[in-house]
Design a protein around this motif. Structure first.
Motif, PDB file in Angstrom:
ATOM      1  N   ASP A 180       0.818  -1.213   0.000  1.00  0.00           N
ATOM      2  CA  ASP A 180       0.000   0.000   0.000  1.00  0.00           C
ATOM      3  C   ASP A 180       0.854   1.265   0.000  1.00  0.00           C
ATOM      4  OD1 ASP A 180      -2.297  -1.415  -0.155  1.00  0.00           O
ATOM      5  OD2 ASP A 180      -3.055  -0.902   1.839  1.00  0.00           O
ATOM      6  N   SER A 181       2.044   1.182   0.571  1.00  0.00           N
ATOM      7  CA  SER A 181       2.942   2.339   0.519  1.00  0.00           C
ATOM      8  C   SER A 181       3.406   2.588  -0.914  1.00  0.00           C
ATOM      9  CB  SER A 181       4.144   2.117   1.442  1.00  0.00           C
ATOM     10  OG  SER A 181       3.730   2.056   2.800  1.00  0.00           O
ATOM     11  N   GLY A 182       3.684   1.496  -1.630  1.00  0.00           N
ATOM     12  CA  GLY A 182       4.022   1.644  -3.041  1.00  0.00           C
ATOM     13  C   GLY A 182       2.868   2.219  -3.839  1.00  0.00           C
ATOM     14  N   LEU A 183       1.660   1.743  -3.542  1.00  0.00           N
ATOM     15  CA  LEU A 183       0.475   2.296  -4.200  1.00  0.00           C
ATOM     16  C   LEU A 183       0.310   3.776  -3.861  1.00  0.00           C
ATOM     17  CD1 LEU A 183      -2.171  -0.550  -3.708  1.00  0.00           C
ATOM     18  CD2 LEU A 183      -1.169   0.217  -5.867  1.00  0.00           C
ATOM     19  N   GLY A 184       0.679   4.142  -2.639  1.00  0.00           N
ATOM     20  CA  GLY A 184       0.580   5.538  -2.231  1.00  0.00           C
ATOM     21  C   GLY A 184       1.472   6.445  -3.061  1.00  0.00           C
TER      22      GLY A 184
END
Length: 220
Positions: free
Chosen positions: A87-91
């Motif tokens: 999710d951090s990468g998606l962020g």
């Protein structure tokens, strides 16, 4: 049935209005006043004391709102962003997409526009790096938890157009102090955040992306 199973995430119009008034009522009022006053220069820039007041305001009213929701049987634990590497990468990707959308929204209406209030505010800012980081973390979490996690998710049973439109109306209304182009930028960013959340139900990417765009303007 366990207590956890009986908790809800849907909201009613009255409850939504109460939480919006608690969390965003004062910023909306200040933004409307700035518009009616013609965006006075006395808005000033961001400084450490002003940023600290924002942090205190948001933490205090978040606690009040969460207490109210818990007393009404709302699943407040579900509002907590849950960071993961994925999710951090998606962020990061979401931040880029939202920034591009915001820029495009501004470009569509930029012809003939004078300098915007937000540009003057940034030029006058004296805020230090530690306070920028603190404000970004608190503000990014506060806004997305209550706009996406509570308001948009809570109204989704009434249809995506209602949920997304209500969230966007609130989001843009308390950013009006930034001027017309600033509001357009917020509209573009908020629309991408909202569509992403409607599609995935993932809150942390939007929180992280918001934090990043609260920091980037101060990198100079």
């Amino acid at each position: 049935m366990t207590r956890a199973a009986s908790l809800r995430t849907a909201t009613t119009p009255g409850e939504a209005l109460a939480v919006v008034a608690l969390c965003f009522g004062w910023p909306i009022l200040l933004s409307v006043q700035a518009v009616m006053a013609g965006f006075p220069v006395r808005q000033g820039g961001f400084d450490d004391l002003g940023a600290l007041s924002i942090v205190i305001y948001e933490i205090a009213f978040a606690l009040v709102a969460v207490t109210l929701l818990r007393s009404r049987g709302y699943d407040v634990a579900s509002l907590r962003p849950r960071p993961t590497w994925v999710d951090s990468g998606l962020g990061l990707v979401l931040a880029l997409a939202a920034g591009m959308a915001g820029m495009l929204a501004m470009a569509a209406f930029s012809a003939g526009q004078p300098e915007q209030p937000i540009a003057d505010m940034m030029r006058r800012s004296t805020i230090g790096a530690p306070m920028v980081l603190l404000m970004a973390v608190v503000n990014g979490t506060f806004e997305e938890v209550f706009l996406l996690g509570f308001l948009m998710r809570g109204l989704k049973e009434r249809g995506l157009s209602i949920a997304l439109g209500t969230m966007m109306l609130v989001r843009v209304s308390y950013h009006l102090y930034q001027g017309p182009l600033g509001a357009c930028y917020v509209f573009g960013v908020g629309l991408v955040f909202g569509l992403f959340y409607a599609r995935t139900g993932r809150l942390w990417p939007a929180v992280l992306a918001h934090m990043m765009w609260d920091i980037v303007p101060f990198l100079r």
